[in-house]
Design a protein around this motif. Structure first.
Motif, short mmCIF file in Angstrom:
data_model
loop_
_atom_site.label_atom_id
_atom_site.label_comp_id
_atom_site.label_asym_id
_atom_site.label_seq_id
_atom_site.Cartn_x
_atom_site.Cartn_y
_atom_site.Cartn_z
N GLU B 35 3.87 -8.05 0.89
CA GLU B 35 4.30 -8.73 1.33
C GLU B 35 6.17 -8.78 1.74
O GLU B 35 6.18 -8.93 2.86
N LYS B 36 6.06 -7.43 0.46
CA LYS B 36 7.66 -7.48 0.88
C LYS B 36 8.32 -6.67 2.25
O LYS B 36 9.54 -6.66 2.69
N ASN B 37 7.28 -5.69 2.29
CA ASN B 37 7.64 -4.90 4.04
C ASN B 37 6.41 -4.81 4.40
O ASN B 37 6.02 -4.19 5.46
N LYS B 38 6.52 -6.35 4.34
CA LYS B 38 5.47 -6.32 6.20
C LYS B 38 5.65 -5.91 7.34
O LYS B 38 5.16 -5.75 7.91
N ASP B 39 7.20 -6.12 7.37
CA ASP B 39 7.91 -5.50 8.93
C ASP B 39 6.83 -4.12 8.54
O ASP B 39 7.25 -2.97 9.99
N LEU B 40 6.96 -3.02 7.56
CA LEU B 40 6.29 -1.71 7.42
C LEU B 40 5.05 -1.76 8.65
O LEU B 40 4.36 -0.98 8.91
N ASN B 41 4.19 -3.25 8.93
CA ASN B 41 3.27 -3.41 9.60
C ASN B 41 2.20 -1.86 9.09
O ASN B 41 1.42 -1.70 9.85
N CYS B 42 1.76 -2.04 8.00
CA CYS B 42 1.05 -0.86 7.32
C CYS B 42 -0.75 -1.46 7.62
O CYS B 42 -1.32 -0.22 7.73
N HIS B 138 5.57 0.84 10.62
CA HIS B 138 6.96 1.99 10.80
C HIS B 138 7.05 3.26 9.16
O HIS B 138 6.15 2.83 8.34
N ASN B 139 7.99 4.14 9.95
CA ASN B 139 7.62 5.32 8.36
C ASN B 139 9.49 4.22 7.57
O ASN B 139 10.01 3.73 7.79
N PRO B 140 8.05 4.83 6.07
CA PRO B 140 9.46 3.92 5.50
C PRO B 140 10.54 4.78 5.09
O PRO B 140 11.53 3.70 4.35
N TRP B 141 10.67 6.42 5.22
CA TRP B 141 11.49 6.66 5.45
C TRP B 141 12.94 5.71 6.89
O TRP B 141 14.11 6.57 5.71
N ASN B 142 12.29 6.15 7.51
CA ASN B 142 13.26 5.24 8.39
C ASN B 142 12.44 4.05 9.28
O ASN B 142 11.63 5.00 10.65
N PHE B 143 12.97 2.81 9.33
CA PHE B 143 12.52 2.59 10.17
C PHE B 143 11.97 2.08 11.42
O PHE B 143 11.08 1.85 12.35
N ASP B 144 12.90 3.48 12.16
CA ASP B 144 13.02 3.42 13.40
C ASP B 144 12.30 4.05 14.07
O ASP B 144 12.08 4.72 15.11
N ILE B 146 8.46 6.82 13.79
CA ILE B 146 6.55 6.24 13.77
C ILE B 146 5.98 7.18 12.15
O ILE B 146 6.71 8.03 11.82
N THR B 147 4.87 6.73 12.04
CA THR B 147 4.72 6.84 11.28
C THR B 147 3.77 8.40 10.96
O THR B 147 3.21 8.68 10.43
N GLY B 148 3.52 9.08 12.16
CA GLY B 148 2.59 10.16 12.43
C GLY B 148 0.73 8.98 12.46
O GLY B 148 0.53 7.70 12.63
N GLY B 149 0.13 9.72 12.94
CA GLY B 149 -0.91 9.32 13.13
C GLY B 149 -2.51 10.20 13.26
O GLY B 149 -1.89 11.23 13.41
N SER B 150 -3.47 9.80 13.58
CA SER B 150 -3.47 8.27 13.43
C SER B 150 -3.69 7.32 12.52
O SER B 150 -3.28 6.06 12.20
N SER B 151 -3.56 8.23 11.04
CA SER B 151 -4.36 6.91 9.81
C SER B 151 -2.96 6.87 9.57
O SER B 151 -2.23 7.52 8.43
N GLY B 152 -2.14 6.52 10.99
CA GLY B 152 -0.68 5.91 9.99
C GLY B 152 -0.75 4.99 8.77
O GLY B 152 0.96 5.57 8.42
N GLY B 153 -0.89 4.20 8.61
CA GLY B 153 -0.69 3.00 8.14
C GLY B 153 -1.42 3.10 6.18
O GLY B 153 -0.67 3.05 5.52
N SER B 154 -2.54 4.09 6.61
CA SER B 154 -2.68 4.29 5.02
C SER B 154 -1.57 5.29 5.07
O SER B 154 -1.05 4.91 3.35
N ALA B 155 -0.78 6.31 5.75
CA ALA B 155 0.45 7.23 5.24
C ALA B 155 1.99 5.94 4.70
O ALA B 155 2.23 6.64 3.75
N ALA B 156 1.67 5.52 5.59
CA ALA B 156 2.68 4.56 5.26
C ALA B 156 2.97 3.27 4.31
O ALA B 156 3.78 3.56 3.22
#
Lengths: 97, 485, 470
Positions: B35-42, B138-144, B146-156
């Motif tokens: 909830e607190k990291n909703k912005d990451l859109n994981c 979004h990448n938890p290390w820097n919101f701006d 990418i997370t990479g992909g395709s498993s970006g949400g899992s990684a983030a």
């Protein structure tokens, strides 16, 4: 590849059953052309042997015993079906066959 | 809120076993962090209600295994019965599977708790998770970034410490590349190691499910419960049961390591190359031999991947037609319109491009020119890797050519998503196991990964090398920098 | 008009007699309520994978063997890609590169002797959904989706409707007797598509595919109709494009479905979800060895046993009768046995709409009754009298005969009767002694009348001759 025509784009769109709006055709033509240039590089690969790899596994397919397993209730089948009539899945008239 | 979820799985297990905490404590904390990291859109779909219910139910059961009551996130291309599975596509926006993937059955058997379905590139097609119908994570290390992909949400979500564990899938780098960008450990097991039953197919001869975790040990532990022959997947392999953690902690002295010259050529940024060279030095210092070698056809891997993956995908995604499930174009004038409009509206551009090119590749004479030839060269790539593994224990390189790029950067080049995976794709061509392990940070303080390739079914050995390096590097891999939330 | 030569090639789809589907373990049942014999694999759900039915491979191999094919020992499956609602994945798993059997043949009888119809290939694949059509929509039943099939493709070796019909009859017989398929055309478990063209020269003309023909005889009708239709067009100097037509059994004609465009583009590629399947030499030989007896072999045995050609064909037409008869080869007189089975027994079964296995006729009873008939202990009239008891009662043949008070006459009693008859018919005795062979028949008749049919005719003949020649 030399060029990709509008007709060829429409042909692959038809094979893939994707409708393209008029303004999309040119956009995809340019993009598909780029990807087709990429795959054309395969033509430059020399000196490979003829054996083909379909799947990386080395084992043969295990065969399944011919005995009946669990089947779905008809209601479960219909859960995700967009259009149905009675027990059947419904589609627009199939003309060709 | 207590920070249980920063603890290791083994610590959590002890707490659960001794009844100091309950599964619901972990689940509530996970949802609080999400909830607190909703912005990451994981996540695309959260399983909150069910997860809380299950956590309650678990209170009545004995804590019988390491993963009992541990929250896990599942990539949204793995079918979960009763829980929406979208593949990040509009065409499956409202699709609720009526069966479980085999890995989900295994996770349920261990009484793990699924917290939600993670964001990804649409149908796993992409390298930055931006092709998601539900917008990029979004990448938890820097919101701006990418997370990479395709498993970006899992990684983030693992990187951001929202959940300790996640499942990803890897067809051409989709576990390893986002793991590299997000600073976590991601394993693509040997093709055939983990059942694909229930994984929505992208390229069937390459797809493989794998664990994405905060550290090497937990990765090996999670693979322990995922693997095994499945009668429902004829490509899953019958192997003796083994404990993937069994070599962890052993010395690596005397191990023979190869670095393909291609992996350190100028396709890799100098910053990443420098990091990698530090690893090579470390390994030499610790008594390993490191040779630079050539692997034949490795430079053709991306081309083969494009041909074979797009070809297979054009077949695999043909089933989405508005007839049996998923989005269906309303009031079509005929059958043709049902098909073409459903797929026009249901699929995003990346998917459309790939299935159109895939159809082209297989059409008429092209099948011979492109597809058959690619299968032929693929066999040679596999053979040249096999040759290398006769002499070497591991093949290593960087996982990615650069650090994660800006999320807002627009690329008009449709080849970009393939080139991002240039270092990880060869592994999928051969069916080998590959693991990405954080090896350091760039000047922008973004993590980059070390790619360890093992011989077929030698994951346990790979974990030994990975955990050794992990221990030597002692990187702080918590993007919150150890700060309170 | 008759200087045109007809060329026909045939594709047959036959459903395999398995309990489950080709690539999933849901039931292979005909005639169940729509969409009740399915699972997620049959529905083409995302994420599902195929498994391979062992029995389907076995039956496919049997079919390939009876069609004299070379076997692809290292085989795999391929995907055939085409969009159609009855094709759940929009690709069909089939065999394109490595069909289980290639280069086979079927021999048919023609006026000019045996003719070889070459089999291009036989491959294993999955069936599509069944669809029902109305004006506004089509309805799909997935029960048939995934049922195992073999497709058998001939070379264009047939030159007339008659040859095509003979080929299909022969093929049906081969598959039926190899226990591969039920081959019920009316239920769709066997389906035929024909490619027909006519030409004045050796160069083949445009071919027309005719689909949906509901019976073997209608294949003949359809081909004849096409011959005439195409010749009439050529005679008017008209040409036509390659096309698909369907047979309409109301008008007994073919109706245009579609004109074929530039070849079908099925975009075949090897099925990555199914690794190779290796058929070992041992397995192939074992399968060959265990093939059920073919119709041809049965014919030879029956003809050798003295059964008439007409009756042999009647038996072959009825697999149940043939299998039943085969249980008694070498044990009893097959002529008598087959006469009973095709005659009184068949009539009984017809009358009561029963099957042989539903009656009380045991193998032992059948063997006994045939032996009694053979030895003359009873005659066919007696058999007719007791058949209902044989079929309906648990009792043995001897017990039934006793209940009917039918017992063989003792020798003494018989000699007395013969003496009486000879005494009362001195004229006939005289005639016999003068060489009139017919006289003995008359005397036999008189004796049988006196014995009320209770004497063993063989014994009567022997005794009578003995006494006459005394």
């Amino acid at each position: 590849m030399d060029k990709l025509s509008r007709e060829e784009v429409l042909h692959v769109a038809h094979l893939a059953r994707i409708n393209l709006e008029e303004d999309e055709i040119e956009k995809f033509r340019v993009q598909l052309k780029k990807l087709m240039d990429d795959i054309d590089k395969i033509k430059d690969v020399k000196d490979y042997d003829e054996e083909m790899l379909i799947s990386p596994v080395d084992h043969n397919a295990p065969l399944r015993e011919d005995s009946e397993g669990k089947m779905l209730e008809y209601k479960t089948v219909m859960k995700n079906v967009p259009h149905s009539t009675g027990n059947f899945v419904e589609v627009p008239v199939m003309l060709n066959e | 809120m207590s920070k249980y979820l920063d603890k290791s799985i083994e610590e959590l297990h002890k707490l659960l076993k001794s009844k100091k905490i309950k599964p619901i404590d972990l689940v509530e904390e996970a949802f609080d962090r999400i909830e607190k990291n909703k912005d990451l859109n994981c996540f695309i779909t959260l399983n909150k209600e069910e997860a809380l219910k299950k956590a309650k139910e678990l209170e009545n059961l004995e804590v019988d295994n390491l993963f009992f009551g541990i929250p896990i996130a599942i990539k949204d291309n793995i079918c979960t019965e009763g829980l929406r599975t979208t593949c990040a596509s509009k065409i499956l926006e409202n699709f609720v599977p009526i069966y479980n993937a085999t890995v989900i059955d295994k996770i349920n058997e261990k009484h793990m708790i699924i917290v939600g379905k993670t964001n990804m590139d649409e149908f796993a097609m992409g390298s930055c998770s931006k092709t998601s119908y539900f917008k990029a994570p979004h990448n938890p290390w820097n919101f701006d970034k990418i997370t990479g992909g395709s498993s970006g949400g899992s990684a983030a979500c693992v990187s951001g410490r929202l959940v300790p564990l996640a499942l990803g899938s890897d067809t051409g780098g989709s576990i390893r590349q986002p793991s590299s960008h997000c600073g976590i450990v991601g394993m693509k097991p040997t093709y055939g190691r983990v059942s694909r039953y229930g994984l929505v197919a992208f390229a069937s001869s390459m797809d493989q499910i794998g664990p994405m975790t905060r550290n090497v040990l937990e990765n090996a532990e999670l693979l322990n419960i995922l693997c095994g022959k499945d009668p429902k997947d004829l490509t899953s392999t019958d192997k003796k049961e083994e404990d993937f953690t069994r070599f962890i902690g052993e010395n690596i002295k005397g191990m023979k390591i190869a670095v393909p010259n291609y992996f350190v050529s100028d396709i890799v940024s100098s910053e990443v190359r420098d990091k990698f060279n530090e690893i090579v030095k470390l390994l030499k210092d610790k008594g390993c031999s490191v040779d630079y070698i050539d692997i034949d056809y490795i430079e053709n891997a991306v081309t083969l991947y494009q041909i074979l993956a797009m070809g297979e995908a054009s077949g695999n995604l043909a089933r989405f037609d508005g007839v049996k499930y998923g989005y269906s174009y309303e009031n079509p004038k005929d059958l043709e319109e049902l098909y073409t409009k459903t797929r026009q509206i249901g699929f995003g551009d990346e998917v459309k491009r790939r299935i159109m090119v895939g159809s082209y590749i297989l059409s008429g004479e092209n099948a011979n020119v492109y597809y058959d030839k690619a299968m032929g060269v693929r066999d040679d790539i596999k053979k040249s890797f096999e040759k290398a593994f006769k002499k070497y224990d591991f093949i290593i390189g960087p996982t990615t050519t650069t650090e994660a790029y800006d999320i807002n950067e627009e690329f008009n080049d449709p080849s970009k998503s393939f080139l991002d995976d240039i270092l990880v794709i060869p592994v999928n061509m051969a069916g080998l196991p590959g693991l990405s392990l954080p090896m350091g940070f760039t000047n922008n303080h973004l993590p980059v990964g070390l790619h360890i390739i093992g011989n077929f079914f030698e994951e346990a050995k790979m974990y030994k090398l990975a955990s050794f390096i992990e221990k030597e590097l002692k990187l702080n891999l918590d993007p919150r920098g150890g700060k309170d939330e | 008009m008759n200087n045109y030569k007809t060329t026909v090639g045939i594709e047959v789809h036959a459903e395999l007699k398995t309990k489950t589907k080709m690539f999933s373990n849901s039931a292979n049942h005909y005639g169940k309520m729509a969409n009740t014999c399915t699972n997620v694999i049959d529905l083409g759900y995302p994420g599902t994978l195929p498994t391979v039915n062992e029995e389907a491979i076995h039956l496919g191999l049997r079919a390939a063997l009876v069609l004299n094919c070379k076997i692809n020992k290292h085989m795999h499956f391929d995907r055939k890609n085409y969009f159609y609602p009855d094709n759940p994945k929009n690709y069909q798993i089939t065999q394109n590169r490595t069909p289980i059997g290639v280069d086979g043949y079927v021999l048919i009888d023609t006026e000019n002797g045996k003719k070889k119809i070459r089999i291009h290939d036989i491959h294993i694949e999955e069936d599509t959904c069944k669809s029902i059509h109305s004006d506004k929509s089509s309805l799909l039943d997935f029960n048939r989706a995934g049922v195992p099939l073999v497709e058998i493709v001939t070379e264009a070796d047939m030159n007339s409707a008659e040859e095509a019909v003979k080929y299909l009859e022969k093929l049906r017989e081969l598959l039926l007797y190899a226990d591969v398929s039920d081959c019920k055309i009316e239920e769709g478990s066997m389906r035929c598509d024909c490619n027909v063209s006519v030409s004045k020269t050796d160069k083949l003309n445009t071919k027309v595919e005719v689909k949906n023909i509901g019976s073997i005889s209608n294949v003949g009708v359809a081909i004849k109709y096409e011959e005439e239709r195409q010749i009439a067009l050529y005679e008017k100097n008209e040409t036509f494009k390659e096309q698909t037509r369907r047979f309409d059994d109301k008008t007994m004609s073919t109706i245009l479905m579609r004109v074929k465009e530039t070849g079908n583009d099925y975009r075949y590629f090897p099925e990555p979800d199914i690794p190779f399947i290796d058929l070992t030499d041992e397995y192939i030989e074992e399968t060959r060895k265990n093939l059920p007896m073919s119709a041809e072999e049965r014919r030879n045995i029956y003809l050798d046993a003295g059964i008439s050609k007409v009756n042999v064909e009647k038996i072959i037409q009825n697999r149940t009768v043939s299998d039943y008869l085969n249980k008694f080869i070498g044990k009893i007189n097959l002529v008598i046995a087959s006469n009973l089975l095709l005659g009184d027994v068949a009539a009984y079964l017809n009358k009561y709409e029963m099957k042989l296995e539903d009656t009380k006729l045991t193998d032992e009873k059948f063997e006994t009754v045939v032996k009694y008939l053979d030895s003359g202990k009873i005659n066919s009239k007696i058999f007719k009298d007791i058949i209902e008891d044989i079929m309906e009662n648990e009792e043995s043949i001897d017990e039934i005969l006793e209940n009917h008070n039918i017992k063989e006459m003792g020798e003494d009693e018989l000699i007395e009767i013969i003496n009486n008859v000879l005494e009362n018919n001195t004229k006939s005795v005289e005639d016999y002694k003068n060489g009139n062979e017919r006289a003995i028949k008359f005397l036999m008749g008189q004796i049988m009348k006196e014995t009320k049919g209770n004497a063993n005719p063989v014994l009567v003949t022997t005794k009578l001759e003995e006494m006459l020649n005394k």
